[in-house]
Write a protein that holds these residues in place. Structure first.
Motif: not given
Length: 107
Positions: A84-97
């Motif tokens: 939930v973000s008004a302008f997409g200024d913060h993203l939560d991610v999962e990362e796989d290598v």
């Protein structure tokens, strides 16, 4: 039939040239029996989505693939989590290598 244990530099370079790159896409899970797109697990979904009756069925994803250190296939995958973000200024991610030795006969 025996699998060759050595991979030529030319074949590795040809493979690397063909597979290397980056892309942005979408990721969904599909039920193998019904073919229906499955909802993402609830633990990924912010409480506000339920209040708004929003049901995400997938993730945005970012991927990068290259061949490094001779014969190591390297893939990095980011899954962008619902937020939930008004302008997409913060993203939560999962990362796989993920790394594979492309000279390994099991590859």
């Amino acid at each position: 039939k025996e699998v060759a244990s050595a991979v030529s530099e030319a074949s590795v370079q040809q493979f690397a040239d063909g597979i290397s790159g980056e892309w942005v896409g979408s990721e969904v899970s599909v039920d193998s029996t019904s073919g229906k797109v499955q909802e993402i697990p609830n633990y990924y979904i912010p409480e506000e989505f339920a209040e708004w009756d929003v049901i995400p069925r997938g993730f945005d994803s970012n991927n990068a693939v290259t061949v490094r250190k001779g014969t190591t296939l390297w893939r990095k995958h980011f899954r962008v989590l619902p937020a939930v973000s008004a302008f997409g200024d913060h993203l939560d991610v999962e990362e796989d290598v993920i790394q594979h030795d492309i000279a390994d006969p099991s590859f």
